[in-house]
Design a protein around this motif. Sequence first.
Motif: not given
Length: 466
Positions: A256, A434, A437-438
């Motif tokens: 990402f 994203l 969050l990871v």
Amino acid sequence: MGVPIVQESVQTDNKTGEHISLKEKISYGMGDFGNGFMFDLGQLYLLKFFTDVAGVSAGAAAGIFLVSKLFAAVCDPIVGSFVDYRKHIGTRGKFRPFLIVGSVILAILTILTFISPNISPTGKLIYAYASYMIWGIGYSIVNIPYGSLGAAITQDTQQRASLSSFRQAGSLGALFVTSVVVMPLILLFPNHHVGYPVVMGIMSFIGVIAFIICYRGTKERIISQSGPKEKLSLGVIVHTFTNNKPLLVLVLMTIFTISAYNIKSALLIYFAEYNLGHVELMAYMNFIIIGSSLLGVLFLPKLVRRFGKRKTAILGMLVSVIADSINFLMPSNVYIFTILASISFIGISIPNGVTWAFVSDIIDYGEWSSGERKEGITYSLFNFSRKLAQSLSGFLSGIGLALVGYVPNVVQSSGTLLGIKALLCLYPAVALALAMLVIGKMYKLTDSRHAEMVQELQRRHADNRV
């Protein structure tokens, strides 16, 4: 978990807390400075070269990036395994010798990627595929040993954070120079078919010099002399990957973050030329945007000391997400865009810098959990995720331009201009959200846990020498 088999020949001259000199940190950062003088050229200008000089369509160019990067990603574990399984490691170290010969080869390959032979359209497409795929192998031969070198310099968390900041400074320094001076230099040549390879040759020569400085100024202290005990096989590579949970998390995060970073680099030249009306603005904007991002690097060691690596990375991503989201909603004004883009780059430079410290910690984790130190394979598997992200960003850039109706060298429609801006701002914002969050939910290798592991590794090595 059973007790791992301890490798007998791990040299650990660097003790926890040992100070690494400023000269060595600068020398280490010069490695990524050299990297950037060849890698950044492809990220910034190769799509533009393909579509506007070589005459390759945007969709076909997307295919070149996708296939070439995926091919290079598959080659990475092979190169990493070759580095780890070398039988004879001399006084120059395990990783440093690759920097000299590899950088010269990479410089030549970089020039070749920016040549468009006077042949048929099909022939040009084949040449573009072949040259960029071979370039990817050359880049792996240099980048994997360089990336592994950081874990061999020190195991101290704070020193690694400092090394990472110097590496990120080197990377941003190269991006700063190449994004500011390359296009004005190319525009000096009436024939861009000549201007591109000549200018890329000058940049690549600077890159080789930087790698020589890195080679001469760094020292490998943590070295496995014997290599892994198991025979090299696909199973060993897969086992290394699947049994290192922090590595799996970092790979996902990197897909990402790097795709967000690279799509910014690839699309800015289109935004400057068509949304703002002057391609020359790219140099001025990058002077401010990338120059400002060095602030993130300066504060990186202090932020890591205050918050730890994981929270520092999340903080940087959050800043970038907010700035990119606002930038998409604002009018396409050069001043507003440059200010917000600068804030975004300050933010994204922080997790990109912390990543190198994450990788070094993960190499230690792999040794702690398995008993074998596999710097080359581990770094190559991490680099695999970077190549996936690079292929994704290159593919999305080309396909995105095709989908929004981009046609080279003409006035673009309002829908196309909006599409270019969305690719430049919205995709990075979503991708970094994203990534937050990871890393926030899944990464469990905290700084305190890493420090405990290093102490245990040092006890194992000491017991083994008795």
